[in-house]
Design an enzyme around this catalytic site. Structure first.
Site: not given
Ligand code: GLU
Length: 429
Positions: A104, A188, A219, A356
């Site tokens: 992250k 998501t 989103n 992703s």
């Molecule tokens: N930020 C999103 C999460 O917390 C997506 C992460 C990604 O697609 O790598 O799952």
């Protein structure tokens, strides 16, 4: 002194450890992030002044594959929080059986204070700073809180310039025109929707009887609201950082989304129009939304919103965590005692990283899929892993959250054990 965000996140893992037989070594590995990069990003503001922002990228684990996870822009971003978020990505990818570890990143900034050009300079500057640390086979960023596909596009373009080759697979959640995947934008929310649909099947719910409140209307919140509304569920309340709205008969979600995406705040969708007032739409606070008398509460904004202080007042029967880390451990205990079902973040919001992964696969093969194909693959995987978590919860009499961590641990431990444990090196295995 109280525990920091990362230590609090790890406590959940330690709790799960009581329920599965896993070598202590696996925990040891997971207690330490693989690598941490802290950078400062100088950005020239439009008025000619210089601002310096603090940014981070944390790779928590690459046991199961290259590290994967989003980048957020938020004033509260700090290193401990990013470490916790990276750890959750490790668990999330393991639960979804993706060939990824967890990472992250983030920048401590209020992006709403920046002009579009400043935002572009910040995004390109951040990527230049972390370019040596990431890569399609190393660590693959994606959108998160207050970052979006345009930002991912700038970042991919900048990274490609730095490494002197076009590298769409370095980042996911890109615009379609720059190698993004069909279906990523709503993934998501769609993943969370599939989880709720599985639970609805289990519990024989009739959509029109179920009232839902959504805390956070970015989103993920918008995408699940739209899908639930289309199925006939009553989404009675939604909120964003400025406040919320409620209509006990169910909100007209496409209208609310239209208002929100036209650049207005959620309340204004209705408050500007007196006809809506007649329809019984009231403005409420975010705190009020969390304790509404509804069947399902969906926290879809930031972490730590359901706490020891308000968990006793939650009136929903089910909480679907679309945000990362919305419920504290103290709140967990209260919700458990009160028999409130929690579909945990590391499962409920895993649709984003799953698509992703599909985007990354498409970038690497050069073979692009239709939106239907992406949605079908997502549905299949979500249903399978939801069932796997539910089965473990039933077998071991655990909450969904404990079961999800147990499943992640089992998969992570299989990789750790394949490299040998103490027993092997002592000749006992
Ligand atoms: N930020 C999103 C999460 O917390 C997506 C992460 C990604 O697609 O790598 O799952």
């Amino acid at each position: 002194m109280g525990k920091n965000a990362f230590e609090r996140a790890l406590a959940r893992l330690d709790q799960a450890a009581n329920h599965v037989e896993i070598p202590a070594e696996t925990f040891k590995r997971l207690h330490f992030p693989k690598a941490i990069l802290s950078v400062s990003i100088p950005v020239r503001r439009d008025d000619g002044s210089l601002e310096v922002y603090q940014g981070y990228r944390v790779q928590h684990s690459d046991l199961l594959g290259p590290c994967k996870g989003g980048l957020r822009y938020h004033p509260d971003v700090d290193l401990d929080e990013v470490k916790a978020l990276a750890f959750w990505m490790t668990c999330k990818c393991a639960i979804m059986n993706l060939p990824y570890g967890g990472a992250k990143g983030g920048v401590a900034v209020d992006p709403k204070d920046l002009s579009m050009l400043e935002l572009e300079r910040l995004s390109r500057g951040f990527i230049r700073r972390i370019a040596d640390f990431i890569g399609p086979e190393v660590d693959i960023p994606a959108p998160d809180v207050y970052t979006n596909e345009r930002i991912m596009g700038w970042m991919m373009d900048e990274y490609s310039d730095v490494v002197r080759r076009r590298s769409p697979a370095v980042i996911t959640g890109k615009p379609l025109a720059l190698g993004g995947s069909a279906g990523r934008a709503g993934a998501t929310g769609r993943g969370g929707y599939f989880c709720l649909r599985e639970l609805a099947r289990e519990r024989d719910w009739k959509a029109e009887d179920i009232r839902i409140a959504i805390h956070g209307f970015g989103n993920a919140g918008q995408s699940i609201a739209r899908l639930l509304h289309e199925d006939g569920y009553k989404v009675v309340a939604v909120s964003d950082s400025c406040g919320g709205i409620i209509n006990k008969e169910g909100l007209d979600i496409p209208e609310v989304i239209k208002g929100k995406t036209a650049g207005r705040k959620v309340e204004q969708v209705y408050c500007q129009d007196s006809v809506c007032d007649q329809d019984g739409v009231d403005v409420i606070s975010n705190e009020e939304l969390l304790t509404l008398d509804v069947d399902v509460l969906i926290p879809a904004a930031l972490d730590d919103v359901i706490t020891g202080d308000n968990a006793g007042d939650i009136r929903a029967d089910v909480i679907l965590e679309l945000a990362n880390g919305p419920t504290t451990m103290e709140a967990d205990r209260v919700l458990d005692e009160r028999n409130i079902t929690v579909i945990p973040d590391i499962l409920a919001n895993a649709g984003g990283v799953t698509v992703s992964y599909y985007e990354w696969v498409q970038n690497r093969t050069g073979d692009y899929w239709s939106e239907d194909e992406v949605d079908q693959r997502l549905e299949k995987r979500m249903r399978e892993q939801f069932a796997a978590v539910m089965e473990l919860a039933d077998d071991l009499e655990l909450s969904f959250r404990e079961a999800a961590y147990c499943l992640a641990l089992k998969r992570l431990s299989a990789a750790a054990e394949a490299m040998g444990t103490q027993a092997l090196f002592n000749g006992k295995n």
